[in-house]
Motif scaffolding. Sequence first.
Motif: not given
Length: 422
Positions: A243-266
């Motif tokens: 269930n871990l996404l991409l691998g350990e230590g990749r949370g910030f990398e995923i967050a950048q991919g997620r939050l960019g579109p989320g921010r502009i959608h808002h």
Amino acid sequence: MNFDYTPKVQALRETLLAFFDEHIYPNEQAFAAEIARNRQDGNAWAPTDLIETLKQRARDAGLWNLFLPASQRGAGLTNLEYAPLCEIMGRVPWSPEVFNCNAPDTGNMETLERYASEAGKREWLEPLLQGQIRSAFLMTEPEVASSDATNIQTRITRDGDSYVINGHKWWSTGAGDPRCKLYIVMGKTDPDAPRHQQQSMILVPADATGITVRRPLTVFGYDDAPHGHMDITLDNVRVPASNLLLGEGRGFEIAQGRLGPGRIHHCMRLIGLAERALELMSKRVLQRVAFGKPIAAQSVTQERIAEARCMIEQARLLTLKTACMMDTVGNKGARGEIAMIKVVAPNMACQVIDWAIQAHGAAGMSDDFPLAYAYTCARTLRFADGPDEVHRNAIAKLELAKYTDANLAPRGDDGQEAGASK
């Protein structure tokens, strides 16, 4: 940059505007009434029948999953093409769910699309794309300053073929909905790793043993039922290691991919919300008379209307520029513009809505008009997906880096959030 509507977008826009005229605006009071009935029946968190009915009509009209770019699962629109459609949906805060374009599900679907395994996509992404379930994003924590996401204390610990999760999250938007079946949780897998490699993201079923939804949090008195913003504890929650996404230590990398579109959608939606506020304000001041003449004839009113129009147009242009850059140079290349619009749009919307409330008098603060809740939504977004101060800091570093040592440049960790659950 060419911001003209493509023929596809123009057709979708006309269809969407017609849908609003026929199904959204006439049902604003009906939506509020159904929520009120659910409260009276003792279940404020029950999904509304109205939304479910309108979702099918939206699908029939071809207005479904418009947000997901570069994917066969969505409409295949670019960020720039999606912008005018998202703006329309922002005019009524509850309407994006009708089109399966609502936060936090959009950000979570994009995360699953980019980073989940094929098995994870089958289990979670497909039912989300069908609008059959909902999801939440668990990042913010009450015990630390979440504007610096490296402060996160939740632990994700490997134990054989599983990970065990312990932590306390809040402002987990969407977790109050009984249809919420998935949490995407950010926590630390290695607190001794370099600062931005300590965090990971993992998929957690909402009904997993050890999860407790403690309470809903209110925003200016609104609990935002039936989706809500929940306070959640995770006590020895065990999920498969896969269930871990991409691998350990990749949370910030995923967050950048997620939050960019989320921010502009808002920001896209906030422009629509501000447009609605200006529209209501203009109609109100033309109808009301004070001190012997229409309020619209008062110079202060005209000045505010003119300033509101200028501010909306400026924010829209910056949003469109940002969307275009995200499409052409990517989220990282557009990080400065993403940060700028995330500061500009919520502040613009707060000011325009505040003027609209003032023009409505005391009625503007009541729920007889949509302005009080609109202001609540706009003010929330000066925190969600990163507070103003964090984004201004990132903007300043990018600007200073043009003239000073390159070490001043942001490292791609622009604070992420406080309330990033949105």
